[in-house]
Each structure stands twice: as C-alpha cells, then as structure tokens.
Write an enzyme that holds these catalytic residues in place. Structure first.
Site, PDB file in Angstrom:
ATOM      1  N   ILE A 488       0.933  -1.178  -0.364  1.00 15.44           N
ATOM      2  CA  ILE A 488       0.090  -0.004  -0.284  1.00 15.44           C
ATOM      3  C   ILE A 488       0.740   1.312   0.075  1.00 15.44           C
ATOM      4  O   ILE A 488       1.806   1.124   0.912  1.00 15.44           O
ATOM      5  CB  ILE A 488      -1.006   0.178   0.927  1.00 15.44           C
ATOM      6  CG1 ILE A 488      -1.847  -1.727   1.507  1.00 15.44           C
ATOM      7  CG2 ILE A 488      -1.570   1.294   0.921  1.00 15.44           C
ATOM      8  CD1 ILE A 488      -2.382  -1.260   2.422  1.00 15.44           C
ATOM      9  N   HIS A 489       0.753   1.967  -1.178  1.00 10.11           N
ATOM     10  CA  HIS A 489       2.046   3.298  -1.177  1.00 10.11           C
ATOM     11  C   HIS A 489       1.022   4.775  -1.314  1.00 10.11           C
ATOM     12  O   HIS A 489      -0.124   4.491  -1.452  1.00 10.11           O
ATOM     13  CB  HIS A 489       2.432   3.361  -2.728  1.00 10.11           C
ATOM     14  CG  HIS A 489       3.894   4.148  -2.702  1.00 10.11           C
ATOM     15  ND1 HIS A 489       4.534   4.123  -2.267  1.00 10.11           N
ATOM     16  CD2 HIS A 489       3.254   5.246  -2.979  1.00 10.11           C
ATOM     17  CE1 HIS A 489       5.138   5.459  -2.242  1.00 10.11           C
ATOM     18  NE2 HIS A 489       4.358   5.443  -3.063  1.00 10.11           N
ATOM     19  N   PRO A 490       1.285   5.452  -0.592  1.00  8.97           N
ATOM     20  CA  PRO A 490       2.943   4.607   0.377  1.00  8.97           C
ATOM     21  C   PRO A 490       2.539   4.600   1.718  1.00  8.97           C
ATOM     22  O   PRO A 490       2.512   5.419   2.886  1.00  8.97           O
ATOM     23  CB  PRO A 490       3.174   6.862   0.225  1.00  8.97           C
ATOM     24  CG  PRO A 490       2.084   7.931   0.269  1.00  8.97           C
ATOM     25  CD  PRO A 490       1.217   6.648  -0.342  1.00  8.97           C
ATOM     26  N   GLU A 494       5.071  -0.624   3.678  1.00  4.59           N
ATOM     27  CA  GLU A 494       5.056  -1.531   2.442  1.00  4.59           C
ATOM     28  C   GLU A 494       6.777  -1.733   2.327  1.00  4.59           C
ATOM     29  O   GLU A 494       7.064  -2.387   1.090  1.00  4.59           O
ATOM     30  CB  GLU A 494       4.511  -0.923   0.811  1.00  4.59           C
ATOM     31  CG  GLU A 494       5.173   0.763   0.784  1.00  4.59           C
ATOM     32  CD  GLU A 494       4.581   1.177  -0.499  1.00  4.59           C
ATOM     33  OE1 GLU A 494       5.217   0.785  -1.366  1.00  4.59           O
ATOM     34  OE2 GLU A 494       4.802   2.535  -0.522  1.00  4.59           O
TER      35      GLU A 494
END
Length: 516
Positions: A488-490, A494
């Site tokens: 999952i960004h940002p 991650e």
C-alpha cells in the site's frame, strides 16, 4: 522425577482433568468454588471471566501492596495501572509535542517557540482514564458473575486459600477445586544505599505528583528506554545508565540502532556503569555515586529523580507456596505446557511463570485458554512461539520471530539470509526529520522458499506495522510471498514488500528516494 517426566505427566493430568470437569461438576459442592484466581491483572481476569462464562463458580482475589513511596492502584494489574496503558499515553503525549513543531513546517500557524507540557495535568488525565478502566473492570466482573475480594490471599494447603477481608478482621478460608496463580511481578530495586528510600520505579512515574526534572533512568531494557524517551519528549532531561547492553534479549543490530537514535535525540548513556549509592542533598536533589565497570573509575552526578528499571521479580513471597507444594525457580513459578505447576490442580499464568514472555496479550490469551481447558473440554494449549512485541520509543522498534543472532545460532550462518534496507517515510520530508535510523530486515532461511524466521522494524507506528506481518509469519510466510505482495503506497509497511537487498550481497541498502 526428571523435569521432562514432570512436564509430560503434569500436562497429561491437566488435560485429563479438564476433560472430566463437566462430568464431575454434578458432584458440587465438594469445594466452595470451582476456581479461585489469585491476582486481578490481565491473566487472572481473563481466566476468571472465561471460566465463569463456562459455568464455573469463580472467586478472584486481588491486592496491591503500596510501593515504598506509597503508590497504589486499583484492579487491572500492571498493564492497566502502571504499565502498557499509562506508558502508551505518555508516549503519545511526547509524540504530540514533536508534532506541534512539525505542524509549522506543514503550514500551520502555531507558535512552537515555547511549547511545554503541564506535567500535573498530564498525570491527572492519565490517572482519570485509569480509574475509569478500574471501574469498568469491577462492573464487568459483577456482570460476568465473578466474585471479587480485594485482599491478600495465601495458601493454607493445596485446595485451601486464606485471607483477611479487611484490616483487623479474622482470617477466613475458602476451598477450591482448582487454583490459578496470576499475581504478576513488580520492579526490582538495587541493593545499594538510598535506592528504596530515594528512588522510584515505573510503578510510580505515571502518578508522580512533581515534575521529574533531570532524571537518571537506571536500566536499558524496554521499560527504561521507553521511560527515558517519553520524558525527553516531554521536555525533561533523562540520562540512561547501562550496566552492559541495551535491550538484552532483542536483536543486537536493531537494539544498537535504537540506542543511536536516542543519542541523536539528546539522551546521553552512561555505558558499562553501575550505581553505588543515592544521597539526598541539602537542596533536595539526589546525588548518585556510580562506577564504570570498564575503567573502574568512580563518578557522581546530581539528579532530580532516579528511576530504577533494572528488571522485575515475581510476587511469590506472600503466597505460602510451600504449603501447597508448588515448586518455584528463583522468584517465578515453574509450569508445563498446560500451565500446570508441580501440583496438578494448581496452575499459573502471566508474568509469574518462569521462562515465558512477560506481555499482556500473552497473559490474556493463556488465561482464556486455560479456563477453556479446565471448564469447557478444550485441549488447545498456548503457543508461546513467535510473539510480536514493540518498544515504544520515538521511532518505535517492533519485531516478531527470531533475532538475527538466534537464527544464526540455531540454523548456522550459511543457512540464513538477511534481507534488509533503510527507508524514508514520506511524512518525514517536509519537517526534515532524520531518517538515519529508519530500518527494517527479514531474517529468512537461505534455501527453498526461504521461510521467514523473523521480522524487525524501526520507524513510525511500528506496532501497527508488525501486527499483520506477525499473523503472516505464524502461518509460514516466505520471502517469495512477501515480495509478491503488492504494498500500500505510500506507507512504511510497504517497505517489507520491497526488501530485495541481502546482507550477503554487500550492496548498499540505502534508497535514493522515497519511491526507489
């Protein structure tokens, strides 16, 4: 009888007796209660409430002996009153102070030149919350039909418990088919002049009426480091005295990174140093005499507060365990895989047992599982392996599974691969916060699917990051699965899905940017 035979036979007896409880329940009342629990902390309460929910007649004793400076508290044990909960609240308070300064960089019109906390107000707020939890706990026991007595209880024999309902009253006795000891532990004091009379511990700091000021924290376990860090974040001046190494029992690289982070934030360490005496000066401040065990040089310094964080001891001295025949090791109770003691119908859970993780979630789950085995026919044992934990410092350190050293010791260096990397939290860029110590690693097997043996992370909200990975590790997480997971960004979590550099490769684990 050998230790192995004791463990096997007592585990078998414990499980056999639990399966037969429902059949034997019809023979009541051979005893006054089906279960008496000694201790109203996380483990004891969880066990008592679960047992009552299974239909058992349960009595819970809880008593808090005041600290040398007079601190006392209500039901709920260490976690609620003088441990996890107030610690996390103090930690949050210190992070909020840091956030005020960051807010200016983010465009908020805040005067951050004179930010200072109100210690008494903070303590009052924390204590008000704790008292509300104490009250809810009492109500919950009543609703779940667990009888509660606020009194010190001791063994008269293996089925008989003696107590005094109130000071000056006659001794009373109750009998129980099963007894669970869950009295927990308390901080240790060093055996030096002035330690008890002039020092405090984590049992006192969260209700301490005066500002701590310049504070010497003696001990570099997680309690000592957490206390030093929230005091620094609140604007005080802590110094940490270390006898040998920081965070004994944790991964060495991560522990040293954490200490370096604290040093960068202005917390000094007195390395390889032990206290020799504490004396009160005419101005009320405390003179601490100490010795560096490496150089054998003596020194001294003056502090406003001395906080002992040198470890904890089990509270067995008032239980009269000999009368019940319960075996101990040092100040802890020896149990088998089913938490049974040397007496088959007496069990122990929580921090009082020898050789198990002293963590609240461990205590709660082990207490519940024990009650289910005793009164619901369950055979499920507590799994003490791969328990996640977090050190709540400004950059938190969370881990689950093996340290790098343990993995090498058990599997051999040639059979271990360590994937690692530094990273840059996006939210650190605008306020220009240091990212020097934001680091994570995965300790894995070198062959096959590369099963992950341990995960380690230093950075923001570490406990929240590691919690989900802990479940994955328990179910056999591999490096292949981890690297095939879309992050999952940002987020900082991650970063685990981007671990491609191994220590063995010798490549630089420092990223070029937040997205590299």
């Amino acid at each position: 009888m050998s230790t192995i035979k004791f463990l096997r036979s007592s585990t078998h007896n414990a499980l056999r007796s639990s399966l037969g409880w429902c059949r034997l329940a019809a023979s009541r009342p051979r005893y006054d209660y089906d279960l008496v629990v000694l201790g109203g902390g996380s483990a004891g309460l969880a066990c008592a409430k679960e047992a009552a929910g299974c239909g058992a007649r349960v009595l819970c004793f809880d008593y808090v002996k005041p600290t040398p400076v007079g601190t006392k508290w209500g039901i709920g044990g260490t976690c609620v009153n003088v441990g996890c909960i107030p610690k996390k609240l103090m930690h949050q308070a210190s992070l909020l102070g840091e956030a005020v300064h960051e807010a200016v960089a983010y465009g908020w019109n805040v005067d951050d030149t004179n930010i200072r906390p109100d210690w008494r107000k903070l303590v009052r707020s924390v204590q008000n919350h704790i008292k509300s939890v104490n009250w809810v706990t009492r109500v919950d026991l009543r609703d779940k039909k667990v009888e509660y007595v606020n009194s010190m209880a001791t063994f008269r024999d293996s089925h008989t418990i003696e107590y005094v309902a109130m000071p000056g009253a006659e001794h009373r006795q109750v009998t129980s088919e099963y007894v669970v000891v869950a009295v927990g532990g308390r901080p240790r004091y060093p055996d030096i002049p002035g330690a008890v009379e002039l020092g405090i511990t984590s049992d006192d700091i969260f209700s301490y009426e005066r500002e701590p000021g310049r504070t010497l924290v003696v001990g570099a376990g997680y309690v000592g480091l957490e206390c030093a860090c929230f005091l620094k974040g609140l604007g005080y001046e802590p110094t940490v005295m270390v006898r040998s190494i920081v965070l004994r029992g944790f991964d060495r690289q991560m522990s040293e990174l954490l200490a370096a982070m604290m040093t960068e934030r202005g917390i000094p360490f007195l390395g390889t140093t032990i206290p020799k005496a504490v004396e009160r000066q005419a101005d009320g401040r405390l003179l601490v005499r100490y010795r560096n065990t490496t150089t054998q040089m003596d020194g001294s310094d003056v502090f406003d507060t001395v906080l002992w964080a040198i470890g904890r001891k089990g509270l067995i001295e008032d239980l009269n365990l000999d009368a019940a025949g319960v075996k101990t090791h040092d100040d802890k109770i020896v149990v088998d895989a089913a938490e049974a003691t040397s007496v088959p119908h007496i069990f122990a859970v929580g921090d009082i047992i020898y050789g198990r993780p002293e963590l609240t979630p461990v205590a709660i789950l082990s207490g519940r599982l024990l009650a289910r085995r005793l009164f619901a026919g369950s055979t499920q044992l507590m799994d003490y392996a791969d328990v996640a934990t977090t050190v709540f410092t400004p950059l938190e350190y969370s881990c689950v599974g093996m340290s790098e050293e343990t993995a090498i010791e058990l599997r051999g260096a040639d059979n271990i691969e360590v994937f690692h990397g530094y990273y840059k939290p996006t939210e650190f860029f605008i306020p220009q916060k240091s990212v020097r110590h934001c680091y994570l690693k995965a300790v894995a097997e070198v062959s096959g699917d590369q099963k992950i043996l341990g995960l380690h992370y230093i950075g923001p909200v570490a406990g929240e990051v590691i919690q989900g990975f802990a479940a994955a590790l328990k179910t056999g997480l591999t490096v292949k699965t981890l690297l095939n997971t879309v992050g999952i960004h940002p987020t900082t979590a991650e970063e685990f899905t981007r671990l491609s550099i191994t220590k063995r490769s010798g490549r630089d684990p420092t990223p070029a940017s937040c997205c590299s």
